[in-house]
Design a protein around this motif. Structure first.
Motif, PDB file in Angstrom:
ATOM      1  N   ALA A   1       0.866  -1.169   0.000  1.00  0.00           N
ATOM      2  CA  ALA A   1       0.000   0.000   0.000  1.00  0.00           C
ATOM      3  C   ALA A   1       0.903   1.220   0.000  1.00  0.00           C
ATOM      4  CB  ALA A   1      -0.908  -0.006   1.220  1.00  0.00           C
ATOM      5  N   VAL A   2       0.924   2.036  -1.125  1.00  0.00           N
ATOM      6  CA  VAL A   2       1.849   3.166  -1.300  1.00  0.00           C
ATOM      7  C   VAL A   2       1.037   4.376  -1.711  1.00  0.00           C
ATOM      8  CG1 VAL A   2       3.851   4.040  -2.543  1.00  0.00           C
ATOM      9  CG2 VAL A   2       3.680   1.595  -1.991  1.00  0.00           C
ATOM     10  N   GLY A   3       1.157   5.477  -0.940  1.00  0.00           N
ATOM     11  CA  GLY A   3       0.530   6.737  -1.331  1.00  0.00           C
ATOM     12  C   GLY A   3      -0.957   6.633  -1.569  1.00  0.00           C
ATOM     13  N   GLY A   4      -1.658   5.908  -0.713  1.00  0.00           N
ATOM     14  CA  GLY A   4      -3.102   5.772  -0.887  1.00  0.00           C
ATOM     15  C   GLY A   4      -3.494   4.827  -1.999  1.00  0.00           C
ATOM     16  N   GLN A   5      -2.565   4.134  -2.565  1.00  0.00           N
ATOM     17  CA  GLN A   5      -2.852   3.165  -3.615  1.00  0.00           C
ATOM     18  C   GLN A   5      -2.387   1.778  -3.174  1.00  0.00           C
ATOM     19  OE1 GLN A   5      -0.946   4.474  -7.216  1.00  0.00           O
ATOM     20  NE2 GLN A   5      -2.723   5.688  -7.845  1.00  0.00           N
ATOM     21  N   ALA A   6      -3.077   0.752  -3.712  1.00  0.00           N
ATOM     22  CA  ALA A   6      -2.665  -0.635  -3.519  1.00  0.00           C
ATOM     23  C   ALA A   6      -1.998  -1.103  -4.796  1.00  0.00           C
ATOM     24  CB  ALA A   6      -3.868  -1.524  -3.188  1.00  0.00           C
ATOM     25  N   ILE A   7      -0.764  -1.517  -4.685  1.00  0.00           N
ATOM     26  CA  ILE A   7       0.026  -1.884  -5.868  1.00  0.00           C
ATOM     27  C   ILE A   7       0.494  -3.320  -5.707  1.00  0.00           C
ATOM     28  CG2 ILE A   7       2.098  -1.409  -7.218  1.00  0.00           C
ATOM     29  CD1 ILE A   7       1.860   1.516  -6.342  1.00  0.00           C
TER      30      ILE A   7
END
Length: 839
Positions: free
Chosen positions: A197-203
């Protein structure tokens, strides 16, 4: 700023005075709006210097020109904003170009190796997929793979890793839980799936592993699998019910399970390991160490004391890297089971030896493994030959040479077919007809462990019995057809199976119709014209079709033609029912006549008893009066009597006493016959009862010079009975004996006590009684004067038997003509117990 002021100066020099004033005001206003305060001051100083004006004048000029300058102020501000926006846009374009260049550089760096990126923005369920899609989803005939197929993990992975990937992605999207998975695609590629989970995103990044990373991933998977396997084996070893242990090369205990600790009587596993608690005794440990040193393995059955009980264990040990491992399996139950199995097998062999059927068992090598004595005797084979375990081919050849096998045109083919039993699944049956006339039934059964079991039975007599049975059935059929009694047999289904001609004639039925095996309902409908009683037919129908309570049912049918039939249903063992009809019209008529005659005789007999009872009561009343007056006349107070009158009065008294005794006896018998007689039970002194009975016949004994010999033990004691009736029985026995005994003879009265009875026996030496009339002496009014000096009423012995049997005893008469008679009466010692047992 200096350049701007120089430009303003050149403009002012070229303008008129009015224009200069206006321009100075405008320039001052502009410069004031555009430049700082010091720039305005510098501008005003320059204007004053050029026009030789002081500051007040310049101020006036400035106010004058302010109006004109304010007009263009807005225009200047708008121009200034546009200039700033253009400059900002130029800077942004430069920044975007720089960021695009940097993004392209990072993207090129990111995708230097094959990988797929999947990203989910916050609040957006539609992922962005980029990268080498063909890495995961192979291209199809329709074109390159579609990116959305990457999320269908089950299409490019096996179910188990696809499920793991699904759960990991769900955890990442729901709670931001990171993951790293090493997986293998359906095409065999090793991949790494990493979620963050990076910068409000799930990658999620999926890339193929190669080189060192692939080896590291594979090594990690192997480590994980080995770790899981090790933990699984360790858990199994801990939970195993058998003692399991490992030791170092120096013999130090490094691992033990709970079963080891219990068997070694340690307080816990830790205690067993720390204190190196031994399971085996020193001698067995030395043997185990030598076995491991010599052959790297040890296997032996050793005794181990567990819980104070000596038990047998199979101990297995193996030398492994760094030491040894061992296990002990409790075989006490197995040893007991093996012993029990051996005993059972021996018992089965002994049982088979006792069978009348011949048994021969051949193993998978076609060799004789077992036979019983019946098999040996059936074929008259030598025991030594059978004990040598011959093969089946040799045995068959020997039997063929002795002509103890069926004659075969092609013996080799027949023997080959016999061998098919070794490959068969089900048992087969056959019959061998031997040259000596015997017939053998043979059952061939393949064994589960291989081989074949033969079961031989001599069925010669059975076949002969079958032929005889067929002949018997034929005879029975002929017998049944010639019976005068009508017979029909109905099967368990209620249909007629068998009938004889008498049945068809009796009910006017058609033989052809009965041969169609009609149901009992149909047969009943055919018979109704002659007999139409629904209840009787329902009883017959139930007796024939019922499954339970199958008992014979007798019936009597009064038909419309006046004939009477005796009907009987007889259940047969096979579930069928035999129905028989017999014409008993004549018998019924005779029986009816006999019954009417018997009823008349019984009525007459009852009338006789009632008459005797009535007459006895009627005679007793005047007889009592006569006895009373006779006693009154014999009383001296009434006056003197002549000798002749006294003699006559004595005759009257003796006659009335005899008549009263006869009447009392008749009343007693009538009371017993009516069932109204009751006994007054109590203790009876046997000697006193004998004395009382003897006293009543003393005058007759003295008159006839007869001696009474009483044989009774002085300690014979008492028994429970009605004392009055016992005295009456003894008196009648003695009176009967006196009546039939000759003068100068002896009568014997014996009294004996047995374990259960008191036995009285009276023996006389009279003429005896013939055998054909011995039983009649106990009947009413049966008086036999043969050899007697007087003829009695014939009631004494009747009363004897009635009173004895009323007590539960028995009377027996033994007499030989010319030698005398013996009468024996036995009374139960305890009449109350006798009656309680009877109840």
């Amino acid at each position: 700023m200096a350049g701007v002021i120089a430009s303003v100066r050149r403009t002012l020099l070229s303008c008129t005075s009015l224009a200069r004033s206006s321009y100075i005001g405008f320039a001052a206003t502009v410069l004031t709006a555009v430049t700082p305060a010091r720039a305005e001051a510098a501008m005003l100083d320059a204007a004053a210097e050029l026009f030789d004006l002081n500051r007040q004048e310049l101020g006036t000029l400035t106010i004058t020109a302010g109006v004109l300058g304010f007009t263009v102020l807005a225009t200047i501000q708008l121009m200034r904003t546009r200039m700033r926006a253009a400059a900002c846009e130029a800077r942004l374009r430069d920044d975007i170009q720089s960021l695009q260049i940097e993004s392209d550089r990072f993207r090129a760096l990111l995708f230097t190796e094959p990988q797929v990126l999947i990203s989910w923005a916050a609040g957006d369920n539609r992922p962005q997929i980029s990268g080498d899609i063909a890495l995961l989803v192979p291209p199809t005939q329709d074109g390159p793979p579609q990116p959305h197929r990457v999320l269908a993990f089950g299409t490019w992975m096996a179910p188990e890793p696809a499920l793991r990937m699904d759960h990991a992605v769900d955890a990442l999207l729901e709670s931001g839980e990171s993951f790293v998975l090493n997986l293998v695609t359906s095409t065999g590629r090793s991949i790494e799936a990493m979620g963050r989970a990076v910068g409000g995103q799930a990658i999620v990044r999926i890339r193929e592993l190669s080189g060192l990373r692939r080896e590291l991933a594979e090594m990690t998977d192997r480590y994980r699998a080995l770790h899981e396997e090790t933990e699984m084996l360790r858990d199994f070893a801990f939970a195993a019910p058998w003692p399991i242990w490992t030791r170092r090369a120096n013999g130090e205990l490094t691992f033990a399970n709970a079963a080891y600790a219990r068997a070694a009587e340690a307080t816990s596993i830790t205690d067993a390991v720390q204190h190196n608690v031994e399971l085996l005794d020193s001698h067995d440990r030395d043997a185990l160490t030598r076995g491991l040193n010599d052959s790297a393995a040890f296997n032996a059955r050793l005794p181990i004391v567990v819980g104070g009980e000596r038990r047998m264990f199979d101990v297995y040990a193996q030398k492994v890297r760094g030491g040894s491992a061992g296990m002990a399996i409790d075989v006490n139950e197995a040893a007991a089971l093996k012993t029990s199995l051996a005993r059972m097998a021996d018992s089965h062999r002994r049982t088979l030896d006792q069978l009348s059927s011949g048994v021969a068992v051949f193993d998978e090598q076609h060799r004789l493994a077992f036979y019983n004595d019946s098999y040996r005797r059936l074929f008259d084979l030598d025991t030594a030959f059978l004990d040598s375990n011959p093969d089946e081919s040799t045995l068959l050849d020997k039997l063929r040479a002795a002509r103890k096998l069926p004659e075969q045109a092609d013996f080799r083919a027949w023997k080959t077919r016999l061998y098919d039993a070794y490959r068969a699944v089900d048992a087969t049956k056959d019959v061998w007809y031997l040259p000596d006339g015997r017939a053998l039934s043979i059952v061939t059964t393949p064994n589960l462990e291989g081989g074949v079991t033969y079961l031989f039975d001599d069925v010669t007599e059975k076949l002969d019995l079958a032929r005889r049975y067929d002949a018997l059935i034929t005879v029975q059929r002929e017998t049944l057809d010639n019976l005068a009694e009508a017979v029909a047999v109905f099967g368990s289904n209620g249909c007629a199976r068998l009938f004889n001609p008498s049945f068809t004639r009796l009910w006017n039925l058609s033989e052809e119709a009965l041969q169609q095996q009609p149901h009992i309902e149909t047969v009943i409908d055919w018979c109704r014209p002659l007999f139409d009683n629904g209840a009787t037919w329902q009883t017959l129908r139930t007796a024939i079709t019922s499954i339970e309570n199958r008992v014979p049912v007798p019936l009597k049918l009064q038909r419309k033609d006046g004939s009477v039939l005796a009907c009987l249903t007889m259940p047969l063992p096979d579930g069928a029912t035999m129905l028989t009809f017999q014409d008993i019209t004549d018998t019924e008529n005779v029986e009816r006549a006999l019954r009417e005659r018997n009823e008349a005789l019984e009525a007459a007999d009852q009338m006789k008893i009632d008459f005797v009872h009535h007459v006895s009561y009627e005679l007793r009343s005047p007889l009592t009066t006569i006895i009373g007056f006779a006693h009154f006349l014999s009383d001296p107070t009434t006056g003197p009597l002549t000798d002749k009158q006294g003699e006559y009065l004595g005759y009257i008294t003796s006659s009335t006493n005899a008549l009263l005794a006869i009447i009392n006896n008749i009343l007693d018998l009538a009371t017993i016959d009516a069932g109204a007689m009751t006994l007054n039970l109590g203790p009876v002194d046997i000697l006193k009862a004998i004395d009382a009975a003897s006293e009543g016949i003393q005058d007759r004994l003295a008159r006839d010079h007869i001696t009474l010999d009483v044989q009774a033990d002085a300690e014979i004691g008492q028994f429970i009975a009605d004392e009055r009736r016992v005295v009456q029985v003894l008196y009648n026995l003695l009176a009967n004996a006196v009546g039939f005994s000759p003068q100068q003879s002896t009568i014997t009265l014996k009294a004996e006590r047995t374990a259960t009875d008191i036995v009285f026996t009276v023996i006389d030496r009279g003429p005896g009684i013939a055998p054909e009339v011995q039983e009649k002496v106990f009947d009413w009014f049966e008086s036999h004067s043969n050899g007697s000096r007087h003829r009695g009423a014939g009631l004494g012995l009747s009363l004897v038997r009635s009173f004895v049997e009323l007590h539960g005893g028995k009377v027996r008469i033994d007499s030989v003509v010319g030698q005398g008679t013996t009468l024996t009466c036995s009374f139960p010692i305890d009449q109350s117990q006798q009656r309680h047992a009877a109840e």
